[in-house]
Design a protein around this motif. Sequence first.
Motif, mmCIF file in Angstrom:
data_model
loop_
_atom_site.group_PDB
_atom_site.id
_atom_site.type_symbol
_atom_site.label_atom_id
_atom_site.label_comp_id
_atom_site.label_asym_id
_atom_site.label_seq_id
_atom_site.Cartn_x
_atom_site.Cartn_y
_atom_site.Cartn_z
ATOM 1 N N GLY A 90 1.285 7.629 4.912
ATOM 2 C CA GLY A 90 1.076 7.354 3.499
ATOM 3 C C GLY A 90 -0.403 7.256 3.206
ATOM 4 N N PRO B 13 -0.339 1.874 3.040
ATOM 5 C CA PRO B 13 1.091 2.032 2.768
ATOM 6 C C PRO B 13 1.916 1.006 3.536
ATOM 7 N N ALA B 14 3.170 0.922 3.153
ATOM 8 C CA ALA B 14 4.032 -0.149 3.664
ATOM 9 C C ALA B 14 4.216 -0.115 5.177
ATOM 10 N N ARG C 204 8.336 3.372 0.197
ATOM 11 C CA ARG C 204 7.387 2.432 -0.397
ATOM 12 C C ARG C 204 7.541 1.012 0.119
ATOM 13 N N GLU C 205 8.639 0.731 0.830
ATOM 14 C CA GLU C 205 8.808 -0.620 1.378
ATOM 15 C C GLU C 205 8.690 -0.561 2.895
ATOM 16 N N GLY D 26 -0.054 -2.675 0.732
ATOM 17 C CA GLY D 26 -0.559 -2.775 -0.631
ATOM 18 C C GLY D 26 -2.046 -3.026 -0.634
ATOM 19 N N ASN E 56 15.144 -1.352 3.994
ATOM 20 C CA ASN E 56 13.982 -2.243 3.964
ATOM 21 C C ASN E 56 14.237 -3.486 4.822
ATOM 22 N N SER F 84 17.969 2.380 0.557
ATOM 23 C CA SER F 84 17.403 3.032 -0.634
ATOM 24 C C SER F 84 18.393 4.080 -1.136
ATOM 25 N N HIS G 203 7.775 9.426 2.826
ATOM 26 C CA HIS G 203 7.090 8.142 2.640
ATOM 27 C C HIS G 203 8.055 7.178 1.971
#
Length: 882
Positions: free
Chosen positions: A833, A853-854, A19-20, A873, A73, A79, A17
């Motif tokens: 996610g 999730p993103a 997050r962005e 979000g 991203n 990342s 997963h």
Amino acid sequence: MRRPGAIATDAPRFGWHFREAQQAFEIELRDADRKEVLAGSGKVLAADCAFVSLPGLQLAPRTAYSWRVRCWNALGEASQWAEAEFETGFLQMDEWRAQWIEPVQSPVVPEISVDARAAAMGDYPIVPPEERLHPPQMIRQSFLVGQEIGRARLYITAHGLFEILINGRAITDEIFAPGYDAHPHRLSVHTYPVTEFLHVGLNAIGITLADGWWAGRTSFSGDSANYGNRLGVTWQIEIDGEVVATGDETAVAAQGPTRYADIFIGEKHDARDEIPGWASAHFDASGWTPVEVKPRDVTGLVPFIGEPVRRVMEFAPAEVRRTPNGELLIDLGQNIAGRLRIGANGPAGTEIIFEHSETLDAEGNFIKNIMGRNKDQTDIWILAGGGDETFEPRFTYHGFRYVRVSGYPGKLIAANVTAVVIASDLDSSGSFEVDHWGIHRLHQNVVWSQRSNFLSIPTDCPQRERAGWTGDIQLFAPAATNNMLVHQFLSRWLENVRAAQAPDGRIPLIVPDTPSFARMMPFASQAAAGWSDAIAIVPLVLFDRYGDLRPVADNYAAMTAWLGHARRLAMDGIPERYLGEPEDSPARERQRHLWNTGFQFGDWLAPSTVSADPMSMWNAARLTGGIVGSIFYYRTTEAVRRAAGLLGDVAAEAELGQRAAAIRQAFSSEFIGPEGRLDTALQGPLVLALAFGLIPEGSRAACSAQLVELVEAADFHLDTGFLSLPFLLDVLVEIGRKDLAYRILLQDTAPSWLYEIAKGATTIWEDWRMIGADGSPRPLSFNHYAFGAVDDWLYRHVAGIQSVEPGYKRVVLAPDPDSPFGHVRARLETPIGPIAVALDRDADALSGTVEIPANMRADLRLADGRLQPLAAGKTSFSLAVE
Ligand code: RAM
């Protein structure tokens, strides 16, 4: 899997997963020391984050790896790397070196029932278990380790259940290994890291073997020796490339403190006979008997996949009390699959008896609700004496809430008792909360029934049969995906289904199948609509909920072969009433497209078809077998057509499309009367025909009206059996009668979910009236997840979490603005996610938040039906309520 043990494939898929918003990713596979990059994806411009393969990757067996991933991203920023480890298991069985060893033993005596009714009603001569059952076998072998150990692994499987000690220490918290498989076709080889249990010098391994599923009593009949009548084991330890294996040294065996241990009957343990230190290196085993060494045989050996069985939860009982008739009773307050751990202090030889049951009688006294042969569910513990002692049986589990205790020395208090819950150790994947006490409890009950019955295989119930009924999981699989991560668990079971498939394509009614079932039940070697269809339906559920095509691909040949078998049954069978008709008449012609003859369960346990007479269970088969058989024949043809399309088998897709159309046509002519209604006036067939699109446009209004009339005539009670229940509320919503869906959901007289709750149910019942109005229980199962399939509707409709592209790649969040609930919280882990929904209602609006999730594409459905795209979000919203 978040924490895979040893994986069973040389071509794993990876998932993560981010997050962005993910624009790209890169995966690298490295050796365990992270020194060398063995394979890499390079930077891939894609948002994929689940079931991602590394093209061309082929892992070595029995090897540890590490892997890492990084993502980019929307701004093109990379990342950090995230990394994890895994290893492969024993993949190529031709590399297996170990022989089989068998203690000298008298073979398990086959206990064969031939009379189903007698076995079910408990009408047979009873010989005490001690006179029939054999003790578990304890086997020890010592071996030398010459040099410092870098990495050591034990690979093992057995005929019977095993428990392993090395140098006196338990090497794993797994229990019930090697698990239940479709023997003799499959037997799972497990992998255990044992580096820290070994040392330079003399070591010893001690293995206890019990009858288990292999030789013990199983299934409906309670017959023994279904797959074999001797216990044996084969193992090898690999230490930095060196192998120590069964057959290398002479192992010796003895029988210890356990008098007998059987999954169904229970366990008897005499602590006076414990043998301290028996699995340590320097134990004097001079009185022990050498084992017999059998040739190496790898037939059926497969690497174990999925999650092992463990003690997944422990809790203190709600109460220890005396029943009105003065008996000592433990009440867990919750029906479970598991067993007790119990402490006592008393004189040597004190015998304590623990009898397990799911219910009490109307007066509150202990009563055994599970009838039938070898369904004792009784453990016996004899104290060694001289201090505090603890007992937990090792090779048995029970389905129970209440335990009658006899012979306990002194006063039994709750603090001396622990309830040990046993299940396949699946990750939880969702939760659902609502401010309606009954519906809240209903959801908990479904989770408990799922937990109790996801134990190595999906079983129907954890006490009477503990059998892998194909129909039960076929209908429950969608609901199961919300509560737990079941991808591996069900994939493993499907491997067993394939192994159990007959050469003519027939899928057995239970998997693993037992010879005793076929011996006892004349129908057991048949196929049944809605049951055998699991092979086509379950893989597509996994595809829809996890977005993974592999289960569909892996099972495509099997589902095609099954459909071929069903088709032959459909084409060859002509209902008696048509035998007089000319062969080329339309009525005869359409019979070729309908599976309306032969053995069926039909819409099993549809409430209005069953009475107090146990044989009335077959009414549903008689009344609905033909129509429900034809409906599922259509559904499976459609499922296989869909699978063909997904896999690019264009020719099959086209042909199955034509066949489906022919079935639809034949269905209308055969089952829809002149007024556009179904001739079989029962909720179940109507629900199924409407749900699967078998009702032509012109008859939909009439059939919908007929369903509504039936619901009204039943005074707003459900009358759906196993196969149709999962679709009842959806169909009512679809025909514009959401009000009826809620009325049935909130109905509190039987048959209904809330009736069960009102009667104190803590799991889902097999039958709606397990406890009658007068408080008297029925001798059936209190723990069948089938009727809990409604749980899926709570997530999809009340919370409104709907996957509209397989694997939640596209989601619509459509919380019901008209639901009667004021407060709902739901959470679901998807492959992309977590999704979270929070709903609160006041007089004029349903408001709340949804969180996605993103990398998920999701829309919120507004009160007027329009879709509003959601950003990653949390989003707050408010839907006006009329
Ligand atoms: C019962 C089982 C199971 C069901 C079959 C048809 O004995 O409990 O749930 O699938 O019958």
